[in-house]
Design a protein around this motif. Structure first.
Motif, PDB file in Angstrom:
ATOM      1  N   PRO A  61      12.653  21.441  26.657  1.00  0.00           N
ATOM      2  CA  PRO A  61      12.262  20.046  26.375  1.00  0.00           C
ATOM      3  C   PRO A  61      10.809  19.781  26.750  1.00  0.00           C
TER       4      PRO A  61
ATOM      5  N   TRP B 238      18.255  20.898  29.373  1.00  0.00           N
ATOM      6  CA  TRP B 238      18.030  19.532  28.899  1.00  0.00           C
ATOM      7  C   TRP B 238      18.750  18.515  29.778  1.00  0.00           C
TER       8      TRP B 238
ATOM      9  N   THR C 294      14.166  12.956  28.650  1.00  0.00           N
ATOM     10  CA  THR C 294      14.768  12.773  27.326  1.00  0.00           C
ATOM     11  C   THR C 294      16.127  12.102  27.507  1.00  0.00           C
TER      12      THR C 294
ATOM     13  N   GLY D 195      21.296  23.490  25.234  1.00  0.00           N
ATOM     14  CA  GLY D 195      21.050  22.139  25.699  1.00  0.00           C
ATOM     15  C   GLY D 195      22.138  21.160  25.303  1.00  0.00           C
TER      16      GLY D 195
ATOM     17  N   ALA E  81      14.471  18.123  18.112  1.00  0.00           N
ATOM     18  CA  ALA E  81      15.849  18.079  18.611  1.00  0.00           C
ATOM     19  C   ALA E  81      16.800  17.572  17.536  1.00  0.00           C
TER      20      ALA E  81
END
Length: 253
Positions: free
Chosen positions: A180, A139, A145, A206, A20
């Motif tokens: 993700p 996301w 996350t 995302g 990422a």
């Protein structure tokens, strides 16, 4: 609510976090191709993204909000991080050329106050770059996350917020189309995910990166009158007109 700095460090220490960060770093560099001689400030959790500017910018700083917590950065060198109140940055007016805001827009409980404070410390031709979860992206829907925490934004919502706080949106880029997932096969195909997503599914990115400049004047919202109203005389009642019989009777009485 700000994500704890320990959780942020743990995420970026994983393979998913590294992928990422790599993808978003490329997007940030597309916005800021040359920061030579500039002062760059990161607000939020920006250390995975500021490293690329260390040898180029004149000065690089990382401010971390008190509600998030602070960590040392960079490793093996003098610290460049500070614990701050995001609504009272310890900097003079017009002192920063570039401000990078990551894990901040979706987290701050004092969003407009924070943006006004960023406006204050930016130079006249300074730039703000916001990295924030896309409301439509996958996301923002998974809380495993940091991009799944806080309040995600759409492009139009960010534009309205910037307008309310005297910023002018200049450019928007989208990234992070890879799902993700910690699965190695998915992460290895991250470049392919990015190419396919940008071409066929751009609205489902995302992350949004939005660059904005300072609005140095307050636009007038007052509309001009469509015409000029001129004073006029009202009709005089018949009783008060000259030669009126009723007027003569009143005067004689």
């Amino acid at each position: 609510m700000w994500t704890d700095v320990v959780d942020l460090q743990d995420f970026y220490g994983t393979r998913l976090g590294a992928v990422a960060a790599h993808v978003i770093r490329g997007n940030i560099r597309d916005h800021w191709r040359d920061v030579r001689g500039k002062t760059v400030l990161g607000l939020g959790y920006t250390t995975p993204y500021l490293t690329q500017f260390e040898d180029e910018a004149d000065r690089v700083m990382a401010f971390m909000p008190a509600s998030q917590g602070v960590c040392h950065w960079p490793k093996g060198g003098p610290g460049k991080t500070s614990l701050v109140d995001e609504t009272m940055l310890p900097l003079p007016d017009y002192s920063v050329d570039r401000v990078l805001l990551v894990h901040g827009l979706e987290s701050s409980e004092y969003l407009r106050d924070m943006l006004r404070e960023i406006w204050r410390v930016l130079t006249g031709d300074g730039r703000l770059l916001i990295v924030t979860p896309n409301r439509r992206g996958i996301w923002a829907r998974i809380d495993k996350t940091p991009f799944g925490w806080g309040h995600p934004f759409s492009r139009s919502q960010i534009a309205q917020l910037l307008d309310d706080t005297l910023f002018v949106p200049m450019s928007t880029k989208r990234s992070l189309y890879v799902p993700p997932s910690q699965r190695a096969t998915i992460l290895q195909a991250a470049p392919a995910w990015e190419r396919i997503g940008r071409r066929f599914f751009p609205t489902f990115a995302g992350v949004l990166t939005v660059e904005a400049g300072k609005q140095l004047y307050i636009p007038s919202t007052r509309k001009r009158a469509s015409g000029i109203r001129r004073p006029g005389l009202a009709n005089v009642p018949n009783v008060f007109q000259k030669d009126s019989p009723l007027r003569e009777a009143i005067e004689e009485g």
